[in-house]
Scaffold this motif. Sequence first.
Motif, mmCIF file in Angstrom:
data_model
loop_
_atom_site.group_PDB
_atom_site.id
_atom_site.type_symbol
_atom_site.label_atom_id
_atom_site.label_comp_id
_atom_site.label_asym_id
_atom_site.label_seq_id
_atom_site.Cartn_x
_atom_site.Cartn_y
_atom_site.Cartn_z
ATOM 1 N N ARG A 77 5.378 57.404 49.566
ATOM 2 C CA ARG A 77 6.224 58.393 49.427
ATOM 3 C C ARG A 77 6.524 59.342 50.197
ATOM 4 O O ARG A 77 7.756 59.818 50.198
ATOM 5 N N ASP A 78 5.975 59.790 50.914
ATOM 6 C CA ASP A 78 5.962 60.717 52.184
ATOM 7 C C ASP A 78 6.346 60.534 53.494
ATOM 8 O O ASP A 78 6.876 60.805 54.395
ATOM 9 N N SER A 79 6.817 58.976 53.625
ATOM 10 C CA SER A 79 7.333 58.254 54.610
ATOM 11 C C SER A 79 6.634 58.628 55.904
ATOM 12 O O SER A 79 7.069 59.134 57.082
ATOM 13 N N ILE A 80 5.398 58.494 55.718
ATOM 14 C CA ILE A 80 4.309 58.370 56.954
ATOM 15 C C ILE A 80 4.483 57.283 58.059
ATOM 16 O O ILE A 80 4.669 56.030 57.461
ATOM 17 N N VAL A 94 -12.978 60.369 52.833
ATOM 18 C CA VAL A 94 -11.903 59.604 53.676
ATOM 19 C C VAL A 94 -10.629 60.261 53.777
ATOM 20 O O VAL A 94 -10.280 60.872 52.704
ATOM 21 N N ARG A 95 -10.365 60.549 55.189
ATOM 22 C CA ARG A 95 -9.078 61.189 55.158
ATOM 23 C C ARG A 95 -7.831 60.402 55.843
ATOM 24 O O ARG A 95 -8.275 59.739 56.851
ATOM 25 N N LEU A 96 -6.731 60.366 55.209
ATOM 26 C CA LEU A 96 -5.453 59.779 56.102
ATOM 27 C C LEU A 96 -4.838 60.779 56.820
ATOM 28 O O LEU A 96 -4.286 61.850 56.602
ATOM 29 N N VAL A 97 -5.097 60.561 58.351
ATOM 30 C CA VAL A 97 -4.613 61.489 59.360
ATOM 31 C C VAL A 97 -3.657 61.083 60.095
ATOM 32 O O VAL A 97 -3.527 59.717 60.376
ATOM 33 N N GLY A 98 -2.543 61.944 60.616
ATOM 34 C CA GLY A 98 -1.698 61.466 61.771
ATOM 35 C C GLY A 98 -2.052 61.617 63.032
ATOM 36 O O GLY A 98 -3.422 62.003 63.464
ATOM 37 N N GLU A 99 -1.098 61.625 63.984
ATOM 38 C CA GLU A 99 -1.367 61.761 65.573
ATOM 39 C C GLU A 99 -1.357 63.090 65.837
ATOM 40 O O GLU A 99 -0.893 63.965 64.816
ATOM 41 N N LEU A 100 -2.073 63.221 66.934
ATOM 42 C CA LEU A 100 -2.165 64.595 67.425
ATOM 43 C C LEU A 100 -0.699 65.285 67.862
ATOM 44 O O LEU A 100 0.159 64.711 68.148
ATOM 45 N N ASP A 101 -0.497 66.643 67.432
ATOM 46 C CA ASP A 101 0.670 67.266 67.376
ATOM 47 C C ASP A 101 0.858 68.067 68.747
ATOM 48 O O ASP A 101 -0.137 68.050 69.554
ATOM 49 N N PHE A 103 -0.133 70.946 69.254
ATOM 50 C CA PHE A 103 -1.212 72.144 69.524
ATOM 51 C C PHE A 103 -2.520 71.351 69.415
ATOM 52 O O PHE A 103 -3.623 71.764 69.287
ATOM 53 N N GLN A 104 -2.527 69.842 69.630
ATOM 54 C CA GLN A 104 -3.782 69.064 69.539
ATOM 55 C C GLN A 104 -4.320 68.825 68.175
ATOM 56 O O GLN A 104 -5.607 69.160 68.116
ATOM 57 N N GLU A 105 -3.731 69.070 67.190
ATOM 58 C CA GLU A 105 -4.273 69.163 65.977
ATOM 59 C C GLU A 105 -3.512 67.813 65.167
ATOM 60 O O GLU A 105 -2.451 67.266 65.510
ATOM 61 N N ARG A 106 -4.200 67.457 63.929
ATOM 62 C CA ARG A 106 -3.626 66.195 63.228
ATOM 63 C C ARG A 106 -3.531 66.939 61.728
ATOM 64 O O ARG A 106 -4.239 67.440 61.177
ATOM 65 N N ARG A 107 -2.453 66.135 61.419
ATOM 66 C CA ARG A 107 -2.105 66.714 59.779
ATOM 67 C C ARG A 107 -2.692 65.622 59.036
ATOM 68 O O ARG A 107 -2.797 64.255 59.434
ATOM 69 N N CYS A 108 -3.379 66.002 58.179
ATOM 70 C CA CYS A 108 -4.139 65.295 57.095
ATOM 71 C C CYS A 108 -3.281 65.233 55.688
ATOM 72 O O CYS A 108 -2.818 66.103 55.079
ATOM 73 N N TYR A 109 -2.827 63.832 55.532
ATOM 74 C CA TYR A 109 -1.927 63.720 54.451
ATOM 75 C C TYR A 109 -2.386 63.550 53.095
ATOM 76 O O TYR A 109 -1.897 63.928 52.248
ATOM 77 N N ALA A 110 -3.411 62.829 53.155
ATOM 78 C CA ALA A 110 -4.225 62.445 51.966
ATOM 79 C C ALA A 110 -5.812 62.596 52.076
ATOM 80 O O ALA A 110 -6.321 62.258 53.433
ATOM 81 N N GLU A 111 -6.746 62.767 51.222
ATOM 82 C CA GLU A 111 -7.954 62.840 51.367
ATOM 83 C C GLU A 111 -8.806 62.476 50.000
ATOM 84 O O GLU A 111 -8.472 62.873 48.875
ATOM 85 N N ALA A 112 -9.641 61.520 50.057
ATOM 86 C CA ALA A 112 -10.306 61.017 48.781
ATOM 87 C C ALA A 112 -11.895 61.580 48.948
ATOM 88 O O ALA A 112 -12.612 61.504 49.755
ATOM 89 N N THR A 113 -12.215 61.984 47.794
ATOM 90 C CA THR A 113 -13.688 62.844 47.884
ATOM 91 C C THR A 113 -14.197 62.333 46.162
ATOM 92 O O THR A 113 -13.355 62.567 45.429
#
Length: 259
Positions: A77-80, A94-101, A103-113
Amino acid sequence: MNDRGMAEVGEQIERLASKAAGFPQGIPFGENGELFLKANGAVVDVATDVKKARHHYPRPLQVSTLGGLVSYIERNRDSIDLSRAMLDVDSFHVRLVGELDEFQERRCYAEATPTFRPFPFDEWKQLEEFRILLLSRFVDSEELRAVVEALQAAKASKSKEVIDDGVAQRVAVGDEVTGAWKALPSPVVLRPWRTFPDVEQPASPFVLRVRRSEAFDGELEARLIPADGDLWRNEAVVHIGELLGAALADLDTAPAVLA
């Protein structure tokens, strides 16, 4: 504005910026007009630093099962851009992350715990509480039932004696007339709930110990000690990775599974 006015404005900017940074020295400019400040021996690009301070990602979606994470990815739904996303797998997270931006950081879209209360390993518990914890926080098995039965027999015994030879333990069962000794199963292989309920819980050896409690009038208390050096985590990661890979296999574009 004439040259004199421009010079005065420049001097005011320099004084204000130096005062704000707490340093009296002048402010160097880069070849393209970037503004820099020197603080504690480090040169800071003011524009980049301000941009980074204002830059943040929204909080990731929180789910408690791998199935929920798979559903989020399938619906997207977030057009990742899933071709550039990754699933970072750990035994309990478990984390769903994107590529480096930039600033060399990654966006985390969702995480399961997973949401369950783990067994209190390495803690002494009275036998009744210990038995209930075993039944509620371990996968049922013959080995688990053997431990529960041995502890139940020890609890019902009028004698609270324990024989410990440094390797194995035996507890007294029965009374003074029909008394006997029962060996405790230790080490014992059990499957506690330690990772996502979507996957098989890894089995591990545990050392079971029993002693007379000084705090509860000599009543018996028990303790369960993990004896696999946390190797179960590797097995859990493999199980999680296999499940995610199979669940997302039919997608035209799926994130890479790092497990």
